[in-house]
Design a protein around this motif. Sequence first.
Motif, PDB file in Angstrom:
ATOM      1  N   ASN A  52      -9.107  53.750  12.749  1.00  0.00           N
ATOM      2  CA  ASN A  52     -10.445  54.242  12.393  1.00  0.00           C
ATOM      3  C   ASN A  52     -10.383  55.221  11.233  1.00  0.00           C
ATOM      4  O   ASN A  52     -11.237  55.206  10.337  1.00  0.00           O
ATOM      5  CB  ASN A  52     -11.095  54.912  13.607  1.00  0.00           C
ATOM      6  N   PHE A  53      -9.370  56.089  11.250  1.00  0.00           N
ATOM      7  CA  PHE A  53      -9.231  57.072  10.175  1.00  0.00           C
ATOM      8  C   PHE A  53      -8.981  56.376   8.841  1.00  0.00           C
ATOM      9  O   PHE A  53      -9.552  56.739   7.816  1.00  0.00           O
ATOM     10  CB  PHE A  53      -8.091  58.034  10.514  1.00  0.00           C
ATOM     11  N   SER A  54      -8.118  55.355   8.850  1.00  0.00           N
ATOM     12  CA  SER A  54      -7.845  54.608   7.620  1.00  0.00           C
ATOM     13  C   SER A  54      -9.112  53.930   7.098  1.00  0.00           C
ATOM     14  O   SER A  54      -9.383  53.928   5.900  1.00  0.00           O
ATOM     15  CB  SER A  54      -6.754  53.566   7.874  1.00  0.00           C
ATOM     16  N   ALA A  55      -9.891  53.359   8.023  1.00  0.00           N
ATOM     17  CA  ALA A  55     -11.146  52.714   7.615  1.00  0.00           C
ATOM     18  C   ALA A  55     -12.120  53.738   7.044  1.00  0.00           C
ATOM     19  O   ALA A  55     -12.811  53.473   6.053  1.00  0.00           O
ATOM     20  CB  ALA A  55     -11.771  51.988   8.803  1.00  0.00           C
ATOM     21  N   ASP A  56     -12.172  54.935   7.659  1.00  0.00           N
ATOM     22  CA  ASP A  56     -13.065  55.989   7.166  1.00  0.00           C
ATOM     23  C   ASP A  56     -12.661  56.445   5.772  1.00  0.00           C
ATOM     24  O   ASP A  56     -13.512  56.667   4.902  1.00  0.00           O
ATOM     25  CB  ASP A  56     -13.047  57.185   8.122  1.00  0.00           C
ATOM     26  N   ILE A  57     -11.342  56.602   5.555  1.00  0.00           N
ATOM     27  CA  ILE A  57     -10.856  57.010   4.233  1.00  0.00           C
ATOM     28  C   ILE A  57     -11.257  55.986   3.177  1.00  0.00           C
ATOM     29  O   ILE A  57     -11.769  56.333   2.103  1.00  0.00           O
ATOM     30  CB  ILE A  57      -9.329  57.188   4.255  1.00  0.00           C
ATOM     31  N   ALA A  58     -11.035  54.718   3.481  1.00  0.00           N
ATOM     32  CA  ALA A  58     -11.385  53.661   2.526  1.00  0.00           C
ATOM     33  C   ALA A  58     -12.880  53.672   2.242  1.00  0.00           C
ATOM     34  O   ALA A  58     -13.315  53.514   1.081  1.00  0.00           O
ATOM     35  CB  ALA A  58     -10.962  52.301   3.079  1.00  0.00           C
ATOM     36  N   HIS A  59     -13.675  53.879   3.276  1.00  0.00           N
ATOM     37  CA  HIS A  59     -15.127  53.891   3.107  1.00  0.00           C
ATOM     38  C   HIS A  59     -15.572  55.062   2.238  1.00  0.00           C
ATOM     39  O   HIS A  59     -16.411  54.912   1.335  1.00  0.00           O
ATOM     40  CB  HIS A  59     -15.798  53.970   4.476  1.00  0.00           C
ATOM     41  N   GLU A  60     -14.997  56.246   2.492  1.00  0.00           N
ATOM     42  CA  GLU A  60     -15.410  57.438   1.760  1.00  0.00           C
ATOM     43  C   GLU A  60     -14.959  57.399   0.303  1.00  0.00           C
ATOM     44  O   GLU A  60     -15.674  57.871  -0.581  1.00  0.00           O
ATOM     45  CB  GLU A  60     -14.857  58.695   2.445  1.00  0.00           C
ATOM     46  N   LEU A  61     -13.774  56.859   0.044  1.00  0.00           N
ATOM     47  CA  LEU A  61     -13.281  56.800  -1.333  1.00  0.00           C
ATOM     48  C   LEU A  61     -13.943  55.681  -2.131  1.00  0.00           C
ATOM     49  O   LEU A  61     -13.993  55.733  -3.357  1.00  0.00           O
ATOM     50  CB  LEU A  61     -11.761  56.620  -1.344  1.00  0.00           C
ATOM     51  N   ARG A  62     -14.452  54.669  -1.449  1.00  0.00           N
ATOM     52  CA  ARG A  62     -15.075  53.546  -2.145  1.00  0.00           C
ATOM     53  C   ARG A  62     -16.307  53.976  -2.937  1.00  0.00           C
ATOM     54  O   ARG A  62     -16.517  53.511  -4.065  1.00  0.00           O
ATOM     55  CB  ARG A  62     -15.465  52.466  -1.137  1.00  0.00           C
ATOM     56  N   THR A  63     -17.103  54.888  -2.368  1.00  0.00           N
ATOM     57  CA  THR A  63     -18.340  55.298  -3.043  1.00  0.00           C
ATOM     58  C   THR A  63     -18.078  55.991  -4.375  1.00  0.00           C
ATOM     59  O   THR A  63     -18.634  55.577  -5.399  1.00  0.00           O
ATOM     60  CB  THR A  63     -19.169  56.207  -2.115  1.00  0.00           C
ATOM     61  N   PRO A  64     -17.249  57.038  -4.429  1.00  0.00           N
ATOM     62  CA  PRO A  64     -17.009  57.658  -5.741  1.00  0.00           C
ATOM     63  C   PRO A  64     -16.300  56.737  -6.716  1.00  0.00           C
ATOM     64  O   PRO A  64     -16.568  56.790  -7.920  1.00  0.00           O
ATOM     65  CB  PRO A  64     -16.157  58.894  -5.406  1.00  0.00           C
ATOM     66  N   LEU A  65     -15.385  55.882  -6.227  1.00  0.00           N
ATOM     67  CA  LEU A  65     -14.720  54.945  -7.130  1.00  0.00           C
ATOM     68  C   LEU A  65     -15.716  53.954  -7.726  1.00  0.00           C
ATOM     69  O   LEU A  65     -15.666  53.640  -8.926  1.00  0.00           O
ATOM     70  CB  LEU A  65     -13.610  54.198  -6.391  1.00  0.00           C
ATOM     71  N   THR A  66     -16.632  53.461  -6.899  1.00  0.00           N
ATOM     72  CA  THR A  66     -17.660  52.547  -7.400  1.00  0.00           C
ATOM     73  C   THR A  66     -18.540  53.239  -8.435  1.00  0.00           C
ATOM     74  O   THR A  66     -18.879  52.651  -9.472  1.00  0.00           O
ATOM     75  CB  THR A  66     -18.526  52.036  -6.231  1.00  0.00           C
ATOM     76  N   ASN A  67     -18.919  54.482  -8.159  1.00  0.00           N
ATOM     77  CA  ASN A  67     -19.738  55.234  -9.117  1.00  0.00           C
ATOM     78  C   ASN A  67     -19.019  55.408 -10.446  1.00  0.00           C
ATOM     79  O   ASN A  67     -19.623  55.258 -11.521  1.00  0.00           O
ATOM     80  CB  ASN A  67     -20.102  56.599  -8.540  1.00  0.00           C
ATOM     81  N   LEU A  68     -17.732  55.722 -10.379  1.00  0.00           N
ATOM     82  CA  LEU A  68     -16.950  55.896 -11.604  1.00  0.00           C
ATOM     83  C   LEU A  68     -16.924  54.610 -12.426  1.00  0.00           C
ATOM     84  O   LEU A  68     -17.096  54.628 -13.658  1.00  0.00           O
ATOM     85  CB  LEU A  68     -15.528  56.335 -11.266  1.00  0.00           C
ATOM     86  N   MET A  69     -16.676  53.495 -11.763  1.00  0.00           N
ATOM     87  CA  MET A  69     -16.614  52.220 -12.476  1.00  0.00           C
ATOM     88  C   MET A  69     -17.959  51.831 -13.078  1.00  0.00           C
ATOM     89  O   MET A  69     -18.038  51.389 -14.237  1.00  0.00           O
ATOM     90  CB  MET A  69     -16.113  51.125 -11.530  1.00  0.00           C
ATOM     91  N   ILE A  70     -19.034  51.997 -12.315  1.00  0.00           N
ATOM     92  CA  ILE A  70     -20.362  51.625 -12.818  1.00  0.00           C
ATOM     93  C   ILE A  70     -20.749  52.490 -14.012  1.00  0.00           C
ATOM     94  O   ILE A  70     -21.214  51.974 -15.046  1.00  0.00           O
ATOM     95  CB  ILE A  70     -21.407  51.749 -11.693  1.00  0.00           C
ATOM     96  N   HIS A  71     -20.565  53.813 -13.889  1.00  0.00           N
ATOM     97  CA  HIS A  71     -20.910  54.701 -14.990  1.00  0.00           C
ATOM     98  C   HIS A  71     -20.134  54.352 -16.249  1.00  0.00           C
ATOM     99  O   HIS A  71     -20.689  54.306 -17.359  1.00  0.00           O
ATOM    100  CB  HIS A  71     -20.615  56.156 -14.601  1.00  0.00           C
ATOM    101  N   THR A  72     -18.837  54.104 -16.078  1.00  0.00           N
ATOM    102  CA  THR A  72     -17.997  53.796 -17.235  1.00  0.00           C
ATOM    103  C   THR A  72     -18.377  52.455 -17.864  1.00  0.00           C
ATOM    104  O   THR A  72     -18.445  52.324 -19.094  1.00  0.00           O
ATOM    105  CB  THR A  72     -16.513  53.783 -16.820  1.00  0.00           C
ATOM    106  N   GLU A  73     -18.616  51.449 -17.025  1.00  0.00           N
ATOM    107  CA  GLU A  73     -19.002  50.131 -17.550  1.00  0.00           C
ATOM    108  C   GLU A  73     -20.320  50.183 -18.311  1.00  0.00           C
ATOM    109  O   GLU A  73     -20.483  49.533 -19.349  1.00  0.00           O
ATOM    110  CB  GLU A  73     -19.094  49.128 -16.399  1.00  0.00           C
ATOM    111  N   VAL A  74     -21.270  50.957 -17.802  1.00  0.00           N
ATOM    112  CA  VAL A  74     -22.566  51.070 -18.481  1.00  0.00           C
ATOM    113  C   VAL A  74     -22.406  51.731 -19.842  1.00  0.00           C
ATOM    114  O   VAL A  74     -22.967  51.274 -20.849  1.00  0.00           O
ATOM    115  CB  VAL A  74     -23.556  51.872 -17.613  1.00  0.00           C
ATOM    116  N   VAL A  75     -21.611  52.785 -19.899  1.00  0.00           N
ATOM    117  CA  VAL A  75     -21.417  53.492 -21.170  1.00  0.00           C
ATOM    118  C   VAL A  75     -20.686  52.608 -22.177  1.00  0.00           C
ATOM    119  O   VAL A  75     -20.993  52.604 -23.373  1.00  0.00           O
ATOM    120  CB  VAL A  75     -20.650  54.801 -20.933  1.00  0.00           C
ATOM    121  N   LEU A  76     -19.724  51.817 -21.692  1.00  0.00           N
ATOM    122  CA  LEU A  76     -18.939  50.976 -22.596  1.00  0.00           C
ATOM    123  C   LEU A  76     -19.656  49.683 -22.984  1.00  0.00           C
ATOM    124  O   LEU A  76     -19.170  48.940 -23.837  1.00  0.00           O
ATOM    125  CB  LEU A  76     -17.596  50.631 -21.938  1.00  0.00           C
ATOM    126  N   SER A  77     -20.794  49.423 -22.382  1.00  0.00           N
ATOM    127  CA  SER A  77     -21.506  48.168 -22.672  1.00  0.00           C
ATOM    128  C   SER A  77     -22.045  48.103 -24.092  1.00  0.00           C
ATOM    129  O   SER A  77     -22.323  47.025 -24.611  1.00  0.00           O
ATOM    130  CB  SER A  77     -22.649  47.968 -21.663  1.00  0.00           C
TER     131      SER A  77
END
Length: 260
Positions: A36-61
Amino acid sequence: KERIPTEPVPSELQLLVSSFNGMLDRLDDGFVRLSNFSADIAHELRTPLTNLMIHTEVVLSKKRNIEDYEENLHSNLDELKRMSRMIEDMLFLAKSDNGLIIPQQQNLAIEQIVERLLAYYEPVAAERNIKLKLAGSGIVQGDVLMLHRAISNLLSNALRFTPDGETIRVTVRSGDESTDIAVENPGEPIPVDQQAKLFDRFYRGDPARREGNTMNVGLGLAITRSIVEAHRGSIWCSSELGRTVFHMGFPHPNCSDGAG
């Protein structure tokens, strides 16, 4: 998942079988919590990583001006800080689980630590017309930085859920065997079935604790519990009649047993 049945086992071996089954229960519980802890870590880190990728992709478009790039970098920096803080908190909890958190031992006037923290949070509280009150005094034997962090987590939590114009009270009581600290704030009561879970990692019983909230990732109370237990103390929550209180009990410096 399988257990040895005790019925056909001779009476002289039943204690051994019960102990063996108990060991399997503890192992099974440990695997479940780790999963459960591993799943929680993956879930919590996924949100900021997704935000980083989306922001960067939009700027580089497309080509943009320097202000847009600077704004994106500031946004990315906020997400990176959140991830860094989360990782540091998880490392602290991992050390605590393995008994690697060893507090310094010195007698501390706990009300002085509370006073400094109240002064720190005063500007934030004043913006919402929230009053911060302290009563009592007592001595706790332990690590000043760890205790500072534990109480700070409780005060930050209280400020987050206290309605504007209300009062947060910190009460210190010194008894023969323990020094008790209570952080009390008004607000919506916490259901009884959720109170014990509040100290679980990543637990978010309140709907207001939305995914992606950079101010709260659900580790503060878990860290506070680890700090209190490292000081041989105990922590619990009570919530009723519109008042929520987090209690911390620490053994008196002259007592060898933990608070209970």
